[in-house]
Design a protein around this motif. Structure first.
Motif, PDB file in Angstrom:
ATOM      1  N   ALA A 195      90.459 -39.182 -70.353  1.00  0.00           N
ATOM      2  CA  ALA A 195      90.709 -40.662 -70.561  1.00  0.00           C
ATOM      3  C   ALA A 195      91.979 -40.740 -71.243  1.00  0.00           C
ATOM      4  N   ALA A 196      92.351 -39.511 -72.172  1.00  0.00           N
ATOM      5  CA  ALA A 196      93.572 -39.673 -72.713  1.00  0.00           C
ATOM      6  C   ALA A 196      94.814 -39.344 -71.828  1.00  0.00           C
ATOM      7  N   GLN A 197      94.625 -38.713 -70.689  1.00  0.00           N
ATOM      8  CA  GLN A 197      95.392 -38.379 -69.770  1.00  0.00           C
ATOM      9  C   GLN A 197      95.947 -39.751 -68.873  1.00  0.00           C
ATOM     10  N   ILE A 198      94.560 -40.260 -68.378  1.00  0.00           N
ATOM     11  CA  ILE A 198      94.756 -41.267 -67.575  1.00  0.00           C
ATOM     12  C   ILE A 198      95.720 -42.405 -68.626  1.00  0.00           C
ATOM     13  N   ARG A 199      95.251 -42.792 -69.787  1.00  0.00           N
ATOM     14  CA  ARG A 199      95.801 -43.795 -70.751  1.00  0.00           C
ATOM     15  C   ARG A 199      97.385 -43.510 -70.727  1.00  0.00           C
ATOM     16  N   ALA A 200      97.499 -42.555 -70.725  1.00  0.00           N
ATOM     17  CA  ALA A 200      99.255 -42.169 -70.695  1.00  0.00           C
ATOM     18  C   ALA A 200      99.632 -42.543 -69.332  1.00  0.00           C
ATOM     19  N   LEU A 201      98.873 -42.021 -68.194  1.00  0.00           N
ATOM     20  CA  LEU A 201      99.565 -42.456 -67.013  1.00  0.00           C
ATOM     21  C   LEU A 201      99.497 -43.812 -66.523  1.00  0.00           C
ATOM     22  N   GLN A 202      98.844 -44.663 -67.292  1.00  0.00           N
ATOM     23  CA  GLN A 202      98.594 -45.929 -67.004  1.00  0.00           C
ATOM     24  C   GLN A 202      99.872 -46.798 -67.658  1.00  0.00           C
ATOM     25  N   ARG A 203     100.742 -46.134 -68.530  1.00  0.00           N
ATOM     26  CA  ARG A 203     101.862 -46.797 -68.972  1.00  0.00           C
ATOM     27  C   ARG A 203     103.059 -47.184 -67.826  1.00  0.00           C
ATOM     28  N   ASP A 204     103.505 -48.194 -68.205  1.00  0.00           N
ATOM     29  CA  ASP A 204     104.645 -48.415 -67.318  1.00  0.00           C
ATOM     30  C   ASP A 204     105.798 -47.791 -67.552  1.00  0.00           C
ATOM     31  N   ASP A 205     105.753 -47.052 -68.847  1.00  0.00           N
ATOM     32  CA  ASP A 205     106.947 -46.275 -69.273  1.00  0.00           C
ATOM     33  C   ASP A 205     106.778 -44.817 -69.411  1.00  0.00           C
ATOM     34  N   VAL A 206     105.661 -44.454 -68.336  1.00  0.00           N
ATOM     35  CA  VAL A 206     105.505 -43.179 -68.029  1.00  0.00           C
ATOM     36  C   VAL A 206     105.655 -42.692 -66.564  1.00  0.00           C
ATOM     37  N   ASP A 207     106.374 -41.783 -66.005  1.00  0.00           N
ATOM     38  CA  ASP A 207     106.232 -41.536 -64.531  1.00  0.00           C
ATOM     39  C   ASP A 207     105.571 -40.246 -64.425  1.00  0.00           C
ATOM     40  N   VAL A 208     105.666 -39.176 -65.243  1.00  0.00           N
ATOM     41  CA  VAL A 208     104.871 -38.047 -65.206  1.00  0.00           C
ATOM     42  C   VAL A 208     104.220 -37.665 -66.657  1.00  0.00           C
ATOM     43  N   VAL A 209     102.980 -37.110 -66.504  1.00  0.00           N
ATOM     44  CA  VAL A 209     102.204 -36.514 -67.723  1.00  0.00           C
ATOM     45  C   VAL A 209     102.169 -35.031 -67.511  1.00  0.00           C
ATOM     46  N   LEU A 210     102.426 -34.275 -68.474  1.00  0.00           N
ATOM     47  CA  LEU A 210     102.591 -32.903 -68.503  1.00  0.00           C
ATOM     48  C   LEU A 210     101.033 -32.586 -69.408  1.00  0.00           C
ATOM     49  N   ALA A 211     100.235 -31.887 -68.775  1.00  0.00           N
ATOM     50  CA  ALA A 211      98.916 -31.732 -69.360  1.00  0.00           C
ATOM     51  C   ALA A 211      98.550 -30.304 -69.408  1.00  0.00           C
ATOM     52  N   GLY A 212      97.536 -29.997 -70.255  1.00  0.00           N
ATOM     53  CA  GLY A 212      97.156 -28.523 -70.354  1.00  0.00           C
ATOM     54  C   GLY A 212      96.273 -28.328 -69.161  1.00  0.00           C
ATOM     55  N   GLU A 213      94.780 -28.617 -69.396  1.00  0.00           N
ATOM     56  CA  GLU A 213      93.906 -28.716 -68.178  1.00  0.00           C
ATOM     57  C   GLU A 213      93.336 -30.073 -68.011  1.00  0.00           C
ATOM     58  N   ALA A 214      92.835 -30.343 -66.887  1.00  0.00           N
ATOM     59  CA  ALA A 214      92.253 -31.686 -66.735  1.00  0.00           C
ATOM     60  C   ALA A 214      91.306 -31.501 -65.741  1.00  0.00           C
ATOM     61  N   PRO A 215      90.107 -32.626 -65.891  1.00  0.00           N
ATOM     62  CA  PRO A 215      89.119 -32.222 -64.859  1.00  0.00           C
ATOM     63  C   PRO A 215      89.528 -32.727 -63.378  1.00  0.00           C
ATOM     64  N   TRP A 217      88.246 -33.698 -60.738  1.00  0.00           N
ATOM     65  CA  TRP A 217      87.557 -34.843 -60.210  1.00  0.00           C
ATOM     66  C   TRP A 217      87.904 -36.281 -60.855  1.00  0.00           C
ATOM     67  N   GLU A 218      88.637 -36.123 -61.933  1.00  0.00           N
ATOM     68  CA  GLU A 218      89.303 -37.113 -62.629  1.00  0.00           C
ATOM     69  C   GLU A 218      90.746 -37.409 -62.702  1.00  0.00           C
ATOM     70  N   THR A 219      91.260 -36.723 -63.545  1.00  0.00           N
ATOM     71  CA  THR A 219      92.623 -37.155 -63.742  1.00  0.00           C
ATOM     72  C   THR A 219      93.522 -36.765 -62.358  1.00  0.00           C
ATOM     73  N   ALA A 220      93.201 -35.567 -61.708  1.00  0.00           N
ATOM     74  CA  ALA A 220      93.895 -35.246 -60.501  1.00  0.00           C
ATOM     75  C   ALA A 220      93.709 -36.287 -59.502  1.00  0.00           C
ATOM     76  N   GLU A 221      92.472 -36.811 -59.332  1.00  0.00           N
ATOM     77  CA  GLU A 221      92.000 -37.864 -58.063  1.00  0.00           C
ATOM     78  C   GLU A 221      92.800 -39.102 -58.447  1.00  0.00           C
ATOM     79  N   TYR A 222      92.758 -39.436 -59.898  1.00  0.00           N
ATOM     80  CA  TYR A 222      93.534 -40.705 -60.294  1.00  0.00           C
ATOM     81  C   TYR A 222      94.905 -40.775 -59.760  1.00  0.00           C
ATOM     82  N   VAL A 223      95.803 -39.481 -60.349  1.00  0.00           N
ATOM     83  CA  VAL A 223      96.962 -39.537 -59.695  1.00  0.00           C
ATOM     84  C   VAL A 223      97.228 -39.774 -57.999  1.00  0.00           C
ATOM     85  N   ARG A 224      96.222 -38.780 -57.385  1.00  0.00           N
ATOM     86  CA  ARG A 224      96.605 -38.789 -56.126  1.00  0.00           C
ATOM     87  C   ARG A 224      96.156 -40.077 -55.448  1.00  0.00           C
TER      88      ARG A 224
END
Length: 277
Positions: A195-215, A217-224
């Motif tokens: 939820a926190a990772q996707i919330r950052a990705l939803q921002r118009d002023d963010v191109d890339v999110v640097l994250a530690g680890e992510a589910p 089936w969730e964050t990675a598939e959202y970006v794909r």
């Protein structure tokens, strides 16, 4: 001989682990929560402190290095016993748990976890340390939410390559178009959840999110799906250690400001993963 009536000099009392923890509470700059994981996880609080080691994970390797260098207090950011609350009941009788406990007891080590309040500090101690390690301390963009940075235009591929070199990372994983242009980067360290990772990705002023680890089936598939939909979004997974460890280097420097009596040293845990060649 000293003149009559002069008292002998008082012996210097040893600094204990509990006293160091109390100094941390007084200096962190935020209210200390009654419910927190920031407690002593192993050892006697009254143990004299001969030195302090800060680290991201109190791995057996880190504990061995701490003991060998004469450090009796280990200040760790993440769990010591393999789950967030350091609940060992589920592991009773486990050989790995027994070996770690035996080593801690043999070398009279104290482990104190410093997670919640190091994040709540202003600025967040982990984010501050990571920004310095990335060379981005002067590139931070003011605003709420995950820390954001404006970097010179690059591609997702080149950004990942540069980060791998700067952080000396053995493994990184990247999702998104490798040739995508990027200038606006958000850091979502550790594992706060998708939820926190996707919330950052939803921002118009963010191109890339640097994250530690992510589910995956969730964050990675959202970006794909974002990429396939024509949106300029990328995800770089630094690994949990890779995204937070430099914050504990910053912690060592911070501690030196109010614990001058003993040596304080950052001991990197390093990432657990390796890639076959």
């Amino acid at each position: 001989p000293a003149p009559a009536g002069d008292a002998p000099p008082a012996a210097t009392a040893s600094l204990t682990a509990a006293q160091v923890v109390e100094r941390i509470r007084k200096n962190v700059g935020c209210e200390w929560s009654a419910r927190t994981v920031d407690t002593i996880k192993a050892g006697d609080p009254d143990t004299p402190v001969t030195g302090i080691a800060t680290t991201c994970f109190a791995t057996m390797d880190v504990l061995k290095r701490a003991a060998a260098s004469g450090k009796s207090l280990v200040i760790v950011h993440e769990p010591t016993f393999y789950n967030h609350p350091d609940d060992t009941a589920r592991l009773e009788g486990d050989a790995v748990l027994a070996a770690k406990r035996a080593f801690l007891a043999e070398h009279k080590l104290v482990v104190f976890r410093f997670h919640d309040h190091w994040h709540r500090r202003q600025p967040d101690g982990i984010d501050e340390g990571m920004a310095a390690a990335l060379g981005w301390s002067d590139r931070r963009v003011p605003g709420e939410g995950a820390p954001r940075f404006l970097v010179p235009e690059t591609t997702l591929r080149q950004l990942a390559s540069d980060l791998k070199d700067r952080l000396k990372a053995g493994t990184l994983r990247v999702v998104g178009d490798p040739e995508m242009k990027a200038t606006r980067v958000a850091l979502v360290a550790g594992a706060p959840g998708s939820a926190a990772q996707i919330r950052a990705l939803q921002r118009d002023d963010v191109d890339v999110v640097l994250a530690g680890e992510a589910p995956e089936w969730e964050t990675a598939e959202y970006v794909r799906d974002a990429t396939a939909s024509g949106r300029r979004k990328g995800l770089i997974l630094l690994g949990h250690v890779g995204s937070e460890e430099e914050g504990m280097r910053r912690c060592a420097a911070w501690l030196k400001g109010f614990v001058p009596e003993v040596p304080v040293e950052f001991l990197p845990a390093g990432e657990p993963f390796w890639s076959p060649r």
